[in-house]
Each structure stands twice: as C-alpha cells, then as structure tokens.
Design an enzyme around this catalytic site. Sequence first.
Site, PDB file in Angstrom:
ATOM      1  N   LYS A  23       0.841  -1.204   0.000  1.00  0.00           N
ATOM      2  CA  LYS A  23       0.000   0.000   0.000  1.00  0.00           C
ATOM      3  C   LYS A  23       0.872   1.248   0.000  1.00  0.00           C
ATOM      4  O   LYS A  23       0.606   2.195  -0.729  1.00  0.00           O
ATOM      5  CB  LYS A  23      -0.887  -0.015   1.246  1.00  0.00           C
ATOM      6  CG  LYS A  23      -1.528   1.308   1.562  1.00  0.00           C
ATOM      7  CD  LYS A  23      -2.262   1.251   2.880  1.00  0.00           C
ATOM      8  CE  LYS A  23      -2.608   2.625   3.387  1.00  0.00           C
ATOM      9  NZ  LYS A  23      -1.461   3.430   3.800  1.00  0.00           N
ATOM     10  N   ASN A  24       1.915   1.248   0.814  1.00  0.00           N
ATOM     11  CA  ASN A  24       2.717   2.460   0.953  1.00  0.00           C
ATOM     12  C   ASN A  24       3.646   2.691  -0.228  1.00  0.00           C
ATOM     13  O   ASN A  24       4.376   3.679  -0.260  1.00  0.00           O
ATOM     14  CB  ASN A  24       3.509   2.424   2.261  1.00  0.00           C
ATOM     15  CG  ASN A  24       2.596   2.695   3.453  1.00  0.00           C
ATOM     16  OD1 ASN A  24       1.414   3.014   3.278  1.00  0.00           O
ATOM     17  ND2 ASN A  24       3.131   2.546   4.653  1.00  0.00           N
ATOM     18  N   ARG A  93      -4.890  10.394   3.167  1.00  0.00           N
ATOM     19  CA  ARG A  93      -3.770  11.293   3.326  1.00  0.00           C
ATOM     20  C   ARG A  93      -2.680  11.140   2.289  1.00  0.00           C
ATOM     21  O   ARG A  93      -2.009  12.098   1.917  1.00  0.00           O
ATOM     22  CB  ARG A  93      -3.150  10.981   4.698  1.00  0.00           C
ATOM     23  CG  ARG A  93      -2.997  12.135   5.535  1.00  0.00           C
ATOM     24  CD  ARG A  93      -1.966  11.905   6.578  1.00  0.00           C
ATOM     25  NE  ARG A  93      -0.779  12.651   6.228  1.00  0.00           N
ATOM     26  CZ  ARG A  93      -0.666  13.937   6.376  1.00  0.00           C
ATOM     27  NH1 ARG A  93      -1.620  14.641   6.900  1.00  0.00           N
ATOM     28  NH2 ARG A  93       0.445  14.549   6.017  1.00  0.00           N
ATOM     29  N   ASP A 117      -5.694  13.145  11.569  1.00  0.00           N
ATOM     30  CA  ASP A 117      -5.421  11.724  11.563  1.00  0.00           C
ATOM     31  C   ASP A 117      -5.348  11.208  12.985  1.00  0.00           C
ATOM     32  O   ASP A 117      -4.785  11.867  13.857  1.00  0.00           O
ATOM     33  CB  ASP A 117      -4.068  11.501  10.866  1.00  0.00           C
ATOM     34  CG  ASP A 117      -3.965  10.110  10.316  1.00  0.00           C
ATOM     35  OD1 ASP A 117      -4.097   9.164  11.105  1.00  0.00           O
ATOM     36  OD2 ASP A 117      -3.760   9.985   9.110  1.00  0.00           O
ATOM     37  N   ASP A 305       4.163   1.125  11.955  1.00  0.00           N
ATOM     38  CA  ASP A 305       2.928   0.514  11.460  1.00  0.00           C
ATOM     39  C   ASP A 305       2.690  -0.881  12.047  1.00  0.00           C
ATOM     40  O   ASP A 305       1.594  -1.418  11.915  1.00  0.00           O
ATOM     41  CB  ASP A 305       2.951   0.424   9.927  1.00  0.00           C
ATOM     42  CG  ASP A 305       2.688   1.773   9.275  1.00  0.00           C
ATOM     43  OD1 ASP A 305       2.293   2.711   9.988  1.00  0.00           O
ATOM     44  OD2 ASP A 305       2.874   1.888   8.050  1.00  0.00           O
TER      45      ASP A 305
HETATM   46  C1  UD1 Z   1       4.370   6.908   5.816  1.00  0.00           C
HETATM   47  C2  UD1 Z   1       3.421   5.730   5.715  1.00  0.00           C
HETATM   48  C3  UD1 Z   1       2.881   5.346   7.084  1.00  0.00           C
HETATM   49  C4  UD1 Z   1       4.039   5.110   8.055  1.00  0.00           C
HETATM   50  C5  UD1 Z   1       4.989   6.309   8.059  1.00  0.00           C
HETATM   51  C6  UD1 Z   1       6.235   6.072   8.906  1.00  0.00           C
HETATM   52  C7  UD1 Z   1       2.423   6.007   3.535  1.00  0.00           C
HETATM   53  C8  UD1 Z   1       1.193   6.258   2.748  1.00  0.00           C
HETATM   54  N1  UD1 Z   1       2.305   6.077   4.870  1.00  0.00           N
HETATM   55  O1  UD1 Z   1       3.605   8.016   6.283  1.00  0.00           O
HETATM   56  O2  UD1 Z   1       2.111   4.157   6.956  1.00  0.00           O
HETATM   57  O3  UD1 Z   1       3.513   4.929   9.348  1.00  0.00           O
HETATM   58  O4  UD1 Z   1       5.424   6.596   6.716  1.00  0.00           O
HETATM   59  O5  UD1 Z   1       6.890   4.930   8.512  1.00  0.00           O
HETATM   60  O6  UD1 Z   1       3.477   5.715   2.986  1.00  0.00           O
HETATM   61  N2  UD1 Z   1       6.604  14.877   9.856  1.00  0.00           N
HETATM   62  C9  UD1 Z   1       6.738  16.223  10.120  1.00  0.00           C
HETATM   63  N3  UD1 Z   1       6.768  17.105   9.058  1.00  0.00           N
HETATM   64  C10 UD1 Z   1       6.675  16.678   7.763  1.00  0.00           C
HETATM   65  C11 UD1 Z   1       6.542  15.290   7.514  1.00  0.00           C
HETATM   66  C12 UD1 Z   1       6.505  14.411   8.583  1.00  0.00           C
HETATM   67  O7  UD1 Z   1       6.830  16.638  11.268  1.00  0.00           O
HETATM   68  O8  UD1 Z   1       6.716  17.531   6.860  1.00  0.00           O
HETATM   69  C13 UD1 Z   1       6.587  13.918  10.997  1.00  0.00           C
HETATM   70  C14 UD1 Z   1       5.243  13.196  11.145  1.00  0.00           C
HETATM   71  O9  UD1 Z   1       4.334  13.974  11.884  1.00  0.00           O
HETATM   72  C15 UD1 Z   1       5.645  11.931  11.858  1.00  0.00           C
HETATM   73  C16 UD1 Z   1       7.040  11.647  11.296  1.00  0.00           C
HETATM   74  O10 UD1 Z   1       7.500  12.863  10.730  1.00  0.00           O
HETATM   75  O11 UD1 Z   1       5.751  12.156  13.228  1.00  0.00           O
HETATM   76  C17 UD1 Z   1       7.078  10.549  10.253  1.00  0.00           C
HETATM   77  O12 UD1 Z   1       6.218  10.863   9.205  1.00  0.00           O
HETATM   78  P1  UD1 Z   1       6.460  10.372   7.708  1.00  0.00           P
HETATM   79  O13 UD1 Z   1       7.652   9.478   7.644  1.00  0.00           O
HETATM   80  O14 UD1 Z   1       6.426  11.566   6.829  1.00  0.00           O
HETATM   81  O15 UD1 Z   1       5.173   9.500   7.458  1.00  0.00           O
HETATM   82  P2  UD1 Z   1       4.203   9.491   6.201  1.00  0.00           P
HETATM   83  O16 UD1 Z   1       4.993   9.620   4.949  1.00  0.00           O
HETATM   84  O17 UD1 Z   1       3.088  10.441   6.440  1.00  0.00           O
END
Ligand code: UD1
Length: 419
Positions: A23-24, A93, A117, A305
Amino acid sequence: MSEHFLVTGGSRLEGEVVVGGAKNSVLKLMAAALLAEGTTVVTNCPDILDVPLMAEVLRGLGCEVELEGSEVRITTPAEPKYHADFDAVKQFRASVCVLGPLVARCRRAVVALPGGDAIGSRPLDMHQSGLRLLGARSEIEHGCVVAEADDLHGANIRLVFPSVGATENILMAAVLARGETVIDNAAREPEIVDLCNMLNQMGAKVSGGGSTTLTIQGVRKLEPTTHRVIGDRIVAATWGVAASMTRGDVRVRGVNHKHLGLVLDKLRLAGAEVTPEVDGFRVIQRERPKAINFATLPYPGFPTDLQPMAIGLAAVADGTSMITENVFESRFRFVEEMIRLGADARTDGHHAVIRGVPVLSSAPVWSSDIRAGAGLVLAGLVADGVTEVHDIFHIDRGYPRFVENLRGLGGVIERVSTE
Ligand code: UD1
C-alpha cells in the site's frame, strides 16, 4: 450502513497466505505516473480502497486511469491539471504525494490538505521546505498546500527527520529539476527504493536509494514505464505476528523477508522459529510467546505501522514488555481498546509497559486507523469468546481480502453489516 467484524478467539493459525503489493508503495508509484506523458502501467497492485481513491485523484488531474485486476494503467496528458481538490483528497492522506510530481510537471500545484489523523498530527513542513530549496514558493492557503516554481533547480537538502512522505515528494520534484539535488537524512524504507527504481526505469538519474543520501541528477523529460510493486511488508508481518500470537504455523509469500529483518528477529526473541524463504518466510510458534521490547524507528528500525500488532503479541506474552513509540505521537490511543480486551497495559507519554496475560477477554472495540484495526483483530484471535471490532473500513483500506485470508489460515471471523 456500517460493518463490523465478529472475531472468535481460540483458533491456531496454520497454512499459507500470499500478500499483494505494498500500500505504501503503490500510491506513490501511481503519483509518479504524472511525471511522464503517456501510459504508465503499475502491476501487483493490492485490492484495497486506496488504489481506486488514488485513481480518482489522478482522473481529477486529467489522467485516464483503468484498473483491471492487480494492474493499473495511467495515461497522463501533455499538460496535467495542477489542482487536486478537497473532494478528491479528503478520504486519504497519501494523496499528498501528487505534490512533488505536479510541481515538477506543471511548475504549480494546489493540493487540498486532508483532514486530521488519529495517529497524530502530520504536518507538511518538511515537504514544503524541501520544495522551497528547489526554488518553489510554498504556502498553506485556504486549506490547500500550494507550491509554485518558475524554475526548479537542484539543491542540497538535509531533512530534520527521515520522513517517508517528504523524501518522496522532494525526490519526485527533483527528478525534473535543473542540476543536482542531494537529499541527506533521507528515508530508507523499501518503498522509497521501489520508487527510485521506477523513476530510474522512466529515465531519471537517482542513486543512493536505500541509503541516507539520495543523489538526483535532474533530467528534462521522463518516459512512461511498466513497474511491479514490491510486496507489502507490513501486511506480511501482520500474518507473522498473528502466527506467533496464536501459536500457529504460517508461511507468508509475496514479500522480501529482508525488508523485515528486525521484525523477524523480534519474533525469534518471542520464541518463534522463523525461516526465511525465497519469496517470504515461515513462522512457527510452539510455546506461549515471550515478552518483547522494542522502540519504533524509521527503517531499518521497528516499523511504527507494526506497533499495534506487536502490542497484541505483548498482551498475551509471558513476561513484561517495554515499548516506545518514536514516530507518531498519538499511536498509543489504541492501547485503550486493548485494555478493554483485558490487556494489562499502561502508557506514559511515548512509552508503554505491558504485562502479558494468558488470555484476553472479548469485548466490543473500535479501530482508529488501519493498523490499530488489524491489531485489534489479532487480539480478538487470542481472547476468550467473540470480539466485535467496529469501524473496520480502516482495515479494508490496508488489508486486501482480509476476512478470506484470515479464514484461509483457520481464523474464525465474520463480517456483519448493520443498517
Ligand atoms: C508513511 C506511511 C505510514 C508510516 C509512516 C512512517 C504512507 C502512505 N504512509 O507516512 O504508513 O507509518 O510513513 O513509517 O506511505 N513529519 C513532520 N513534518 C513533515 C513530515 C513528517 O513533522 O513535513 C513527521 C510526522 O508527523 C511523523 C514523522 O515525521 O511524526 C514521520 O512521518 P512520515 O515518515 O512523513 O510519514 P508518512 O509519509 O506520512
């Protein structure tokens, strides 16, 4: 109409299960199709709701999208639209991953911000600051993230945290930028490597995928390609953990076991016999699982996850487990539901202490996100009686053919619809 699961505890999972594409990964690969005019084909797509939802987002941007079985064909026009409106993105998202490709292709992107979320706040500051370093202006305006660039150029970008989404968006913008981009402290997840491979097949020049430093030489144009999505390591590990919790014997296929190194090591520490196989792994657990300690971290650390499933395991393990959540601040909300099932668990900030009990006690529980939902079903498998798991639309977003797969392994689960 709403649906819930009735999960009857007590069965031992046994047999074989094949997992589909990640999925990711698939959603980002679909977004990457925006980068090239023509028809891109993505194969091994999982049969989950997010794939047709992403197809809708792409149609809204002017692409033609055909879904057939596990294949999706995306035909991108010479000039895609640049505005992904709220109706298209509100349901999930991951749609924010069209931001980078749109800036690269159209030099302008307007992507509505999805709602909140349950697992914690998910800001886009790193996505935006990366795009700014590439020469774009980016603001949040009227509920949308807006990015515009007259000229996209290479840059040295150091992420403050290896965010998966920010790495992907910056990477997909940089492939069509002028000159060299270096992303330091990049995310190293296998799904990022999958995206790098697809981009390179399209004619991009990306090196370092899977390491902390990605180097991208911008090119003028990309060509469409055909690409197979990697297997879903999170779904695969969910079945592995379920095998261990139910003292079962499950062979999981369709995934690269190397993407689950640390997770499989933790199952071994819990007392399971874990055998890597050519396209998967096998987990046999003979005795009650032993307590496990872990801290979630970006890859190759323990995946956030999988935290809910591992808490399910800890809840019935012999001994006390210490678990730390380092990635999403609110992910422990799900522990409240585990306590309803009789888990002896306490949380304090981002730490949880869980004293295993021999058996959980069935109760009605509510899923707050995909992974929490799966964790609750696993807990239901080791509870006495029948556990009602509500809000299962979350589970359907991440687990293809969940009921069929679980039943195929001998689990007792029923989907019930109510008006
Ligand atoms: C992706 C996955 C999700 C997984 C996560 C971490 C998808 C669709 N989802 O989510 O299933 O749990 O990676 O492995 O691929 N953050 C910030 N600022 C930003 C971006 C992120 O503060 O601009 C923080 C987030 O709030 C979180 C952390 O960084 O605490 C990790 O987020 P991120 O790795 O970006 O997760 P996603 O890409 O949203």
